[in-house]
Design a protein around this motif. Sequence first.
Motif, PDB file in Angstrom:
ATOM      1  N   GLN A 158       0.835  -1.200   0.000  1.00 51.67           N
ATOM      2  CA  GLN A 158       0.000   0.000   0.000  1.00 51.67           C
ATOM      3  C   GLN A 158       0.872   1.253   0.000  1.00 51.67           C
ATOM      4  N   VAL A 159       0.284   2.333  -0.463  1.00 44.29           N
ATOM      5  CA  VAL A 159       0.939   3.633  -0.303  1.00 44.29           C
ATOM      6  C   VAL A 159       0.729   4.108   1.132  1.00 44.29           C
ATOM      7  N   LEU A 160      -0.515   4.041   1.594  1.00 40.04           N
ATOM      8  CA  LEU A 160      -0.861   4.493   2.940  1.00 40.04           C
ATOM      9  C   LEU A 160      -1.612   3.381   3.666  1.00 40.04           C
ATOM     10  N   ASP A 161      -1.089   2.965   4.817  1.00 37.73           N
ATOM     11  CA  ASP A 161      -1.679   1.889   5.615  1.00 37.73           C
ATOM     12  C   ASP A 161      -2.087   2.461   6.962  1.00 37.73           C
ATOM     13  N   VAL A 162      -3.393   2.458   7.240  1.00 43.96           N
ATOM     14  CA  VAL A 162      -3.915   3.074   8.458  1.00 43.96           C
ATOM     15  C   VAL A 162      -4.727   2.051   9.245  1.00 43.96           C
ATOM     16  N   ASP A 163      -4.334   1.808  10.496  1.00 41.50           N
ATOM     17  CA  ASP A 163      -5.046   0.876  11.366  1.00 41.50           C
ATOM     18  C   ASP A 163      -5.524   1.583  12.625  1.00 41.50           C
ATOM     19  N   ILE A 164      -6.815   1.526  12.869  1.00 36.51           N
ATOM     20  CA  ILE A 164      -7.437   2.084  14.084  1.00 36.51           C
ATOM     21  C   ILE A 164      -7.019   3.541  14.306  1.00 36.51           C
ATOM     22  N   ALA A 165      -7.264   4.395  13.331  1.00 34.89           N
ATOM     23  CA  ALA A 165      -7.061   5.836  13.494  1.00 34.89           C
ATOM     24  C   ALA A 165      -8.451   6.454  13.578  1.00 34.89           C
ATOM     25  N   ASN A 166      -8.822   6.901  14.765  1.00 39.25           N
ATOM     26  CA  ASN A 166     -10.201   7.291  15.025  1.00 39.25           C
ATOM     27  C   ASN A 166     -10.368   8.780  15.278  1.00 39.25           C
ATOM     28  N   TYR A 167     -11.628   9.202  15.223  1.00 35.71           N
ATOM     29  CA  TYR A 167     -12.032  10.514  15.696  1.00 35.71           C
ATOM     30  C   TYR A 167     -11.178  11.651  15.147  1.00 35.71           C
ATOM     31  N   GLY A 168     -11.459  12.013  13.939  1.00 40.68           N
ATOM     32  CA  GLY A 168     -10.779  13.153  13.363  1.00 40.68           C
ATOM     33  C   GLY A 168      -9.617  12.817  12.457  1.00 40.68           C
ATOM     34  N   PHE A 169      -9.455  11.554  12.065  1.00 35.77           N
ATOM     35  CA  PHE A 169      -8.426  11.227  11.078  1.00 35.77           C
ATOM     36  C   PHE A 169      -8.881  11.807   9.743  1.00 35.77           C
ATOM     37  N   THR A 170      -8.122  12.757   9.229  1.00 32.36           N
ATOM     38  CA  THR A 170      -8.577  13.557   8.095  1.00 32.36           C
ATOM     39  C   THR A 170      -7.554  13.561   6.966  1.00 32.36           C
ATOM     40  N   LEU A 171      -8.046  13.380   5.746  1.00 28.91           N
ATOM     41  CA  LEU A 171      -7.238  13.556   4.545  1.00 28.91           C
ATOM     42  C   LEU A 171      -7.897  14.643   3.703  1.00 28.91           C
ATOM     43  N   ASN A 172      -7.138  15.673   3.349  1.00 27.84           N
ATOM     44  CA  ASN A 172      -7.664  16.770   2.534  1.00 27.84           C
ATOM     45  C   ASN A 172      -6.737  17.067   1.359  1.00 27.84           C
ATOM     46  N   ARG A 173      -7.332  17.234   0.198  1.00 28.15           N
ATOM     47  CA  ARG A 173      -6.596  17.671  -0.992  1.00 28.15           C
ATOM     48  C   ARG A 173      -5.292  16.876  -1.139  1.00 28.15           C
ATOM     49  N   LEU A 174      -5.486  15.565  -1.270  1.00 24.23           N
ATOM     50  CA  LEU A 174      -4.359  14.647  -1.271  1.00 24.23           C
ATOM     51  C   LEU A 174      -4.341  13.830  -2.561  1.00 24.23           C
ATOM     52  N   PHE A 175      -3.149  13.648  -3.127  1.00 30.54           N
ATOM     53  CA  PHE A 175      -2.968  12.744  -4.263  1.00 30.54           C
ATOM     54  C   PHE A 175      -2.157  11.554  -3.785  1.00 30.54           C
ATOM     55  N   VAL A 176      -2.684  10.352  -4.009  1.00 31.42           N
ATOM     56  CA  VAL A 176      -2.000   9.117  -3.625  1.00 31.42           C
ATOM     57  C   VAL A 176      -1.749   8.321  -4.897  1.00 31.42           C
ATOM     58  N   GLY A 177      -0.492   8.113  -5.258  1.00 37.49           N
ATOM     59  CA  GLY A 177      -0.142   7.442  -6.497  1.00 37.49           C
ATOM     60  C   GLY A 177       0.599   6.135  -6.268  1.00 37.49           C
ATOM     61  N   GLN A 178       0.112   5.047  -6.885  1.00 34.20           N
ATOM     62  CA  GLN A 178       0.770   3.741  -6.809  1.00 34.20           C
ATOM     63  C   GLN A 178       1.305   3.386  -8.198  1.00 34.20           C
ATOM     64  N   LYS A 179       2.625   3.262  -8.309  1.00 37.30           N
ATOM     65  CA  LYS A 179       3.246   2.932  -9.592  1.00 37.30           C
ATOM     66  C   LYS A 179       3.590   1.444  -9.704  1.00 37.30           C
ATOM     67  N   GLY A 180       3.351   0.691  -8.626  1.00 42.00           N
ATOM     68  CA  GLY A 180       3.653  -0.736  -8.621  1.00 42.00           C
ATOM     69  C   GLY A 180       2.403  -1.584  -8.652  1.00 42.00           C
ATOM     70  N   THR A 181       2.521  -2.823  -8.163  1.00 39.29           N
ATOM     71  CA  THR A 181       1.400  -3.761  -8.172  1.00 39.29           C
ATOM     72  C   THR A 181       0.544  -3.668  -6.913  1.00 39.29           C
ATOM     73  N   GLY A 182       0.948  -2.857  -5.975  1.00 40.12           N
ATOM     74  CA  GLY A 182       0.214  -2.721  -4.725  1.00 40.12           C
ATOM     75  C   GLY A 182      -1.034  -1.871  -4.867  1.00 40.12           C
ATOM     76  N   GLY A 183      -1.647  -1.547  -3.718  1.00 40.10           N
ATOM     77  CA  GLY A 183      -2.856  -0.749  -3.698  1.00 40.10           C
ATOM     78  C   GLY A 183      -2.585   0.684  -3.277  1.00 40.10           C
TER      79      GLY A 183
END
Length: 268
Positions: A158-183
């Motif tokens: 994965q590019v970004l792996d998030v486990d149990i991030a609660n209450y206000g975990f925020t992503l804004n105006r974000l580009f996530v790019g995977q150039k490989g076989t992952g997610g």
Amino acid sequence: NRLSLVEHNNDGTHKSTNIYTDLVAKRPWVDVRAFGATGDGVTDDTTAIQDAINYAATNGLNVYAPEGHYKFTRLYLHYHATSNPGWPQTAGYEGKVKFFGDVAVGGYNFLYSVFNRTVLESTDATGPAIQLDGTGVSSRMSNFVIEDMSIIATNTTQVLDVDIANYGFTLNRLFVGQKGTGGGILYEGGYVCTWSDVLIYGAGKTVSGTGLIVRTLTTQNGGGNLNFINVNTLNFDKGWELGHNTYASGAIITTINCIGCQASTHKT
């Protein structure tokens, strides 16, 4: 190596200011350059960025990555005894950091490797590129924000792996790019979050795995009240995967609200 600003006055006197010291002290954020990050697209900036993040987490500050192309291996946004011992272990500090840049790039820039604004590119072939893990600290891993930057990886997980991030975990105006076989993004066991204007882009519909996976983590950790606004996945084998992990029963995702979201997929 530190950069200083020297003022030359008309009376012949001079004044020297340590710019990096000023960047660290200028609340409410710290600049990754103050810890040695270059953003030149060549230098390995892993240690500098990680040190800046840990310093901010320890002192209740935010982290700023100005325009640049930052190469790194892997970043940890949580405590790990071996991989990231510099993160504070004090209860209540885990995750409470805002990590922001100077605007994300678009899909065209990603496809043709035209990197401008704030780009973080992982060179680790396995991944994940960035990990936020609240396992063992539960809801204390909260109020973490990532915005206005591009995060790119060429890996098998994965590019970004998030486990149990609660209450206000925020992503804004974000580009996530995977150039490989992952997610793109794996989000497990999350409650009460809002993501807006997030583009998750893969290397091709028969190349990259799943753009966004949102699921339960264990029989005790479900999820709910997840708000996705203009969150889109493109160029992945599968766009979205929502639901349970392999735990069969005991945990559920209660509510997912999607507004203006779409998924471009190879498989239905």
